[in-house]
Design a protein around this motif. Sequence first.
Motif, PDB file in Angstrom:
ATOM      1  N   GLU A 133       0.802  -1.222   0.000  1.00  0.00           N
ATOM      2  CA  GLU A 133       0.000   0.000   0.000  1.00  0.00           C
ATOM      3  C   GLU A 133       0.836   1.273   0.000  1.00  0.00           C
ATOM      4  O   GLU A 133       0.513   2.223  -0.692  1.00  0.00           O
ATOM      5  CB  GLU A 133      -0.978   0.000   1.177  1.00  0.00           C
ATOM      6  N   TYR A 134       1.893   1.314   0.784  1.00  0.00           N
ATOM      7  CA  TYR A 134       2.669   2.548   0.892  1.00  0.00           C
ATOM      8  C   TYR A 134       3.403   2.902  -0.395  1.00  0.00           C
ATOM      9  O   TYR A 134       3.876   4.023  -0.557  1.00  0.00           O
ATOM     10  CB  TYR A 134       3.641   2.500   2.085  1.00  0.00           C
ATOM     11  N   THR A 136       2.142   3.499  -3.207  1.00  0.00           N
ATOM     12  CA  THR A 136       1.386   4.535  -3.916  1.00  0.00           C
ATOM     13  C   THR A 136       1.924   5.919  -3.576  1.00  0.00           C
ATOM     14  O   THR A 136       2.056   6.770  -4.456  1.00  0.00           O
ATOM     15  CB  THR A 136      -0.115   4.445  -3.566  1.00  0.00           C
ATOM     16  N   GLU A 137       2.259   6.144  -2.317  1.00  0.00           N
ATOM     17  CA  GLU A 137       2.836   7.434  -1.912  1.00  0.00           C
ATOM     18  C   GLU A 137       4.319   7.522  -2.229  1.00  0.00           C
ATOM     19  O   GLU A 137       4.802   8.531  -2.719  1.00  0.00           O
ATOM     20  CB  GLU A 137       2.645   7.651  -0.402  1.00  0.00           C
ATOM     21  N   ALA A 138       5.048   6.478  -1.931  1.00  0.00           N
ATOM     22  CA  ALA A 138       6.502   6.498  -2.115  1.00  0.00           C
ATOM     23  C   ALA A 138       6.904   6.499  -3.589  1.00  0.00           C
ATOM     24  O   ALA A 138       7.916   7.102  -3.955  1.00  0.00           O
ATOM     25  CB  ALA A 138       7.128   5.297  -1.408  1.00  0.00           C
ATOM     26  N   PRO A 140       4.707   7.301  -6.726  1.00  0.00           N
ATOM     27  CA  PRO A 140       3.399   7.644  -7.314  1.00  0.00           C
ATOM     28  C   PRO A 140       3.119   7.003  -8.670  1.00  0.00           C
ATOM     29  O   PRO A 140       2.034   6.488  -8.893  1.00  0.00           O
ATOM     30  CB  PRO A 140       3.448   9.167  -7.425  1.00  0.00           C
TER      31      PRO A 140
END
Length: 180
Positions: A133-134, A136-138, A140
């Motif tokens: 999941e993380y 997506t932020e780390a 993009p």
Amino acid sequence: MPRTLKIYPLWLAMLLLLIIGSIVLAQEPQHYQRDSLIAGAREIMGLQKYCALITVDSTHRANVRTMNPFPPDSDMAVWMATNSRSRKADEIRRNPNVCLYYADHAQARGYVSIKGKAVLVDDMQEKLKRKREYWTEAFPDWKYLLLIKVVPEKIEVINYSKNIVNDSLTWMPPTIDFTK
């Protein structure tokens, strides 16, 4: 006669050292089955969310950083993600020899050290298979997302709950050699 008294304690001390040394050397180091060492390693690794990844820089010095690995594959290969522009990725490109270190010193359960070769993997199917999941932020657009696969060559294991302990004389931990 006083001369005999001086030699006797020295002779006795040497005899005792010889007897004790023989007993210590006669002790066989404990041998572990490969499967039990792998099970012990998996247990220690499974208790940890993070591990340390050690790489070697261009000046031959070690660099250590915390990583969030996936559980080991059936062959004990370990995967993790990084940025393709990171220092660790550059170091792996120059020298793929790495070490992973798992430990919980607060609970004193043991440790696992994996020495092996790191392979940088930029395959979309592998990324999708391992998506977190993380990311997506780390990452993009996943443009700089790169996977690291550590293929084990040697694993050292200490697992106190399974009575997998180091040699009492040399302190050498039980080891699995994946190159044989």
